[in-house]
Write a protein that holds these residues in place. Structure first.
Motif, PDB file in Angstrom:
ATOM      1  N   ASN A 402      20.088 -11.312   0.789  1.00 18.45           N
ATOM      2  CA  ASN A 402      20.853 -10.250   0.108  1.00 18.45           C
ATOM      3  C   ASN A 402      20.292  -8.856   0.352  1.00 18.45           C
ATOM      4  OD1 ASN A 402      22.612 -12.093  -1.001  1.00 18.45           O
ATOM      5  ND2 ASN A 402      21.457 -12.309  -2.918  1.00 18.45           N
ATOM      6  N   PRO A 405      22.804  -4.087   3.234  1.00 13.95           N
ATOM      7  CA  PRO A 405      24.082  -3.676   2.625  1.00 13.95           C
ATOM      8  C   PRO A 405      25.272  -4.494   3.116  1.00 13.95           C
ATOM      9  CG  PRO A 405      23.218  -1.959   4.096  1.00 13.95           C
ATOM     10  CD  PRO A 405      22.165  -3.017   4.017  1.00 13.95           C
ATOM     11  N   GLY A 407      27.613  -7.823   3.774  1.00 11.17           N
ATOM     12  CA  GLY A 407      27.885  -9.033   2.998  1.00 11.17           C
ATOM     13  C   GLY A 407      29.108  -9.757   3.525  1.00 11.17           C
ATOM     14  N   GLU A 428      25.255 -12.713  -1.818  1.00  9.30           N
ATOM     15  CA  GLU A 428      26.252 -11.632  -1.915  1.00  9.30           C
ATOM     16  C   GLU A 428      26.994 -11.552  -0.585  1.00  9.30           C
ATOM     17  OE1 GLU A 428      23.577  -8.434  -2.693  1.00  9.30           O
ATOM     18  OE2 GLU A 428      23.186  -9.066  -4.743  1.00  9.30           O
ATOM     19  N   LYS A 450      30.392  -5.715  -0.228  1.00 10.12           N
ATOM     20  CA  LYS A 450      29.448  -4.619   0.034  1.00 10.12           C
ATOM     21  C   LYS A 450      29.933  -3.796   1.239  1.00 10.12           C
ATOM     22  CE  LYS A 450      25.013  -6.126  -0.535  1.00 10.12           C
ATOM     23  NZ  LYS A 450      23.919  -7.116  -0.370  1.00 10.12           N
ATOM     24  N   ASP A 451      29.019  -3.383   2.118  1.00  9.67           N
ATOM     25  CA  ASP A 451      29.435  -2.526   3.235  1.00  9.67           C
ATOM     26  C   ASP A 451      30.303  -3.256   4.261  1.00  9.67           C
ATOM     27  OD1 ASP A 451      28.180  -0.355   2.225  1.00  9.67           O
ATOM     28  OD2 ASP A 451      26.750  -0.083   3.873  1.00  9.67           O
TER      29      ASP A 451
END
Ligand code: NAD
Length: 477
Positions: A402, A405, A407, A428, A450-451
């Motif tokens: 995790n 950034p 995911g 994540e 996320k990113d």
């Protein structure tokens, strides 16, 4: 030399009037293979106008009729696979067999989306008053601007065109500059299948100019992008300014966990295949191999041995199992990341050197003893490089999984149900595949957190992002 001088607007191929052009390079020898002429503002205006007119026709076409047309397009994709796959290998570099598999998967995807278009159900909500009906309907969001990548020139385009058209939307698509002939074949397929003029328009040119024009245009109601995180954030910001809905399918840095109790031979076979497929230019490619200490040496040695068997070469040759990278720029970027890792103490177990001095061929690489201080452990390599390090405990490895950034995808090999359960709940990521390769099927969600972006381009979720909700409350007496 070929010239791709044409745009597909309002059901016909037309000349681009922008004046500029982009050189297209042959990835096997680095020579200019074609010129791609650019759309001008008036071409883009014509494409948007066509998509508005196309939207009016297409949204009024019944879901059943749309389904039949899209199923016909899927059939045409299968029929035209021999020619399109050859073109894909020529432009993109992947082995012909991989291009054929991409075509087959793309036709399956389109069949699925066609079917899903018939199931965009609304609902009736019981009302508080007599003689009031409360009805929720799902409607197509409107004309869509789509930007698709070069690594899967057909399947990534179908992941956007399929659900958009099935939902009743029209589209202006900017396919990748690198593969105009391949992705452009879809314009003819959908046209020949009976998609009305204006519903699907293809424009080429300067990416930033096209995205700025399309995203800010009031007629465009939704934006969908697949590509790098950097460009994705820029496009999402632009969409935000103009209040446009967005789907973002961006990069990844997939962790692959191998535990002491795993079937190591199976893990090696599946992970080498997955790592070097399309020369590692895959958003869900396994990248950080996190291997438990007890099996680290065994996994590493077997992985290196298996990777040694890859045959790098021109994808058109029948014995090639890994083709070139897409561009000289990508080749240098991957080599820079490998060099940085070696300078910071990683061990180069295999490959990593350019092959020959023409074309973008890179030896499949394995780096061991990598640490988070190295760029390659933080930046997506998007190339044929496997990174390996060992771990002791589950807590420690979940933290590493995790850490970034990104995911998007992740992989795990373990015989422990408890380990699998913890990974399932604590990672994540948008997708996790345990003990096999199970990602990317038409009926399963495809997307990250996320990113790595938002929205999904598979499963029932895919069509959702092309629909808006309307609620009608009607007092009938
Ligand atoms: P890049 O970011 O330079 O370009 C990616 C794509 O974005 C290209 O097709 C380009 O035409 C388009 N683009 C660039 N600027 C744009 C703009 N302002 N508006 C609209 N489109 C724009 O990446 P690259 O070097 O060609 O590819 C490598 C990186 O791309 C990788 O690191 C990877 O993360 C990412 N990538 C991801 C996927 C994926 O499936 N998620 C696919 C291909 C590439």
């Amino acid at each position: 030399m070929r010239t791709h001088a044409r745009l597909f607007i309002d059901g016909a191929w037309v000349d681009a009037t922008g004046g500029g052009y982009t050189d297209i390079y042959d990835p096997t020898n680095g020579e200019i293979d074609a010129k791609l002429t650019h759309a001008g503002k008036q071409d883009l205006a014509a494409a948007v106008a066509a998509s508005q007119a196309g939207f009016r026709v297409w949204r009024a076409t019944s879901a059943f009729e749309r389904y039949k047309i899209l199923r016909t397009a899927a059939r045409l994709m299968r029929e035209r696979t021999p020619q399109i796959a050859v073109q894909m290998t020529r432009e993109q570099g992947k082995p012909l067999r991989e291009a054929q598999v991409e075509m087959a998967l793309s036709a399956d995807l389109l069949d699925w989306f066609a079917e899903e278009g018939r199931r965009t159900y609304g609902r009736v909500i019981p009302s508080r008053a007599q003689h009031v009906s409360q009805v929720v309907t799902r409607e197509p969001v409107g004309p869509v601007a789509a930007f698709t990548p070069w690594n899967f020139p057909i399947s990534q385009a179908i992941r956007k065109i399929g659900p958009a058209l099935a939902a009743g939307c029209s589209m202006v698509i900017k396919p990748p500059e690198e593969t105009p002939g391949t992705t452009g074949a879809l314009a003819d397929i959908f046209h020949d299948a009976g998609v009305p003029a204006g519903v699907l328009n293809f424009v080429y040119g300067v990416p930033s100019e096209i995205s700025e024009y399309l995203i800010s245009h009031p007629a465009i109601r939704k934006v969908s992008f697949t590509g790098s995180v950097t460009v994705g954030k820029h496009i999402a910001a632009l969409a935000g300014i103009h209040m446009k809905r967005c789907t973002m399918e961006l990069g990844g840095h997939a962790p692959a966990f191998v535990f002491d109790d795993a079937d190591i031979d199976a893990a090696v076979k599946l992970m080498t295949f997955s790592k070097y497929r399309n020369s590692g230019q895959v958003c869900v490619s396994p990248t950080r191999f996190l291997v438990q200490a007890g099996v680290y040496d065994e996994f590493r040695q077997k992985f290196v041995k298996e990777a040694t068997r890859l045959r790098v070469g021109n994808g058109a040759h029948p014995d090639t199992t890994m083709g070139p990278l897409i561009s000289a720029r990508r080749l240098h970027a991957v080599q820079e990341l490998i060099n940085d890792a070696v300078e910071r103490g990683a061990t180069l177990e295999l490959g990593g050197s350019r092959i020959g001095n023409a074309g973008n061929f890179l030896e499949p690489a394995v780096l061991s003893d990598v640490t988070p201080a190295m760029r390659i452990m933080n930046e997506e390599p998007f190339g044929p490089v496997a990174l390996m390090r060992s771990f002791e405990t589950l807590d420690e490895v979940i933290e590493e999984g995790n850490r970034l950034p990104y995911g998007l995808a992740s992989y795990a090999f373990t015989r422990s149900a408890a380990t699998a359960a913890r990974l399932s709940s604590e990672l994540e990521v948008g997708m996790l595949s345990i003990n096999h390769l199970g990602l990317g099927l038409p009926e399963t969600p495809f997307g990250g957190v996320k990113d790595s972006g938002y929205g999904s381009e598979g499963g029932t979720e895919a069509i959702e992002s092309y629909l808006v909700t309307k609620f009608v409350s009607h007092a009938t007496a």
